[in-house]
Design a protein around this motif. Sequence first.
Motif, PDB file in Angstrom:
ATOM      1  N   GLY A 167      29.209 -36.059 -42.884  1.00 54.10           N
ATOM      2  CA  GLY A 167      28.651 -34.865 -42.242  1.00 54.10           C
ATOM      3  C   GLY A 167      28.488 -33.710 -43.217  1.00 54.10           C
ATOM      4  N   ALA A 168      29.536 -33.425 -43.968  1.00 54.13           N
ATOM      5  CA  ALA A 168      29.466 -32.331 -44.944  1.00 54.13           C
ATOM      6  C   ALA A 168      28.480 -32.658 -46.064  1.00 54.13           C
ATOM      7  N   THR A 169      28.448 -33.917 -46.479  1.00 54.14           N
ATOM      8  CA  THR A 169      27.515 -34.318 -47.533  1.00 54.14           C
ATOM      9  C   THR A 169      26.082 -34.174 -47.053  1.00 54.14           C
ATOM     10  N   GLU A 170      25.819 -34.581 -45.831  1.00 51.02           N
ATOM     11  CA  GLU A 170      24.474 -34.457 -45.280  1.00 51.02           C
ATOM     12  C   GLU A 170      24.041 -32.990 -45.213  1.00 51.02           C
ATOM     13  N   SER A 171      24.941 -32.109 -44.843  1.00 51.99           N
ATOM     14  CA  SER A 171      24.616 -30.673 -44.815  1.00 51.99           C
ATOM     15  C   SER A 171      24.246 -30.168 -46.202  1.00 51.99           C
ATOM     16  N   ARG A 172      25.030 -30.547 -47.202  1.00 51.47           N
ATOM     17  CA  ARG A 172      24.733 -30.115 -48.572  1.00 51.47           C
ATOM     18  C   ARG A 172      23.429 -30.738 -49.082  1.00 51.47           C
TER      19      ARG A 172
ATOM     20  N   ASN B 120      20.857 -31.486 -47.194  1.00 52.31           N
ATOM     21  CA  ASN B 120      19.782 -30.741 -46.529  1.00 52.31           C
ATOM     22  C   ASN B 120      19.543 -29.400 -47.201  1.00 52.31           C
ATOM     23  N   GLU B 121      20.607 -28.734 -47.637  1.00 54.59           N
ATOM     24  CA  GLU B 121      20.453 -27.462 -48.362  1.00 54.59           C
ATOM     25  C   GLU B 121      19.706 -27.678 -49.676  1.00 54.59           C
TER      26      GLU B 121
ATOM     27  N   SER C  64      33.341 -38.051 -44.971  1.00 53.62           N
ATOM     28  CA  SER C  64      32.644 -37.010 -45.723  1.00 53.62           C
ATOM     29  C   SER C  64      31.144 -36.942 -45.458  1.00 53.62           C
TER      30      SER C  64
ATOM     31  N   ASP D 240      12.136 -33.689 -47.967  1.00 59.07           N
ATOM     32  CA  ASP D 240      12.902 -34.129 -46.800  1.00 59.07           C
ATOM     33  C   ASP D 240      13.944 -35.142 -47.247  1.00 59.07           C
TER      34      ASP D 240
END
Length: 170
Positions: A143-148, A150-151, A141, A159
Amino acid sequence: MEELAITVIGQDRPGIVADVAGVLAELGANLTDSTMTRLRGHFAMTLVCTGPAAADVEAALDPLAARSRLLATVRSVGTEESAAPTGEPYVLSVHGADRLGIVAAVTRVVADAGGNITDLTTRLAGPLYVLVAEVELPPGSAGATESRLNEAAAGLGVDVVLRRAESDVL
């Protein structure tokens, strides 16, 4: 022997940890997990130990608490059922200008991903706000967590960095 959770808070001064640990040692209580810090001139300690009955520990800490103007609480807790990690270990760091809602937004992303925060520290250094957390994320999970994350960070103007941690480092 009981497993106890103890908290101690109050105005910081040298020797609080030694004083509390001394009282517990005299009672035969064994400290198993603890965290202690100073927060803007205030001392905060949370620990788990095995020792005599909660009422006996509380009674032994009362004179120290009264003398040092500390608030000490003791309660019996059940033993931990599983010490095994529930996910993969990561370190999450956030830094940027201080603003309302950073902790709420970042921790919500982790929670919504099914992650568990195992340690979290924040510091305000002038206008810079820093958050560092150890988290366990469900396998696959990150990759998806990192994207969220960053949003959320973009919306807050901060940052964020999420990096895999070796469990022996934590």
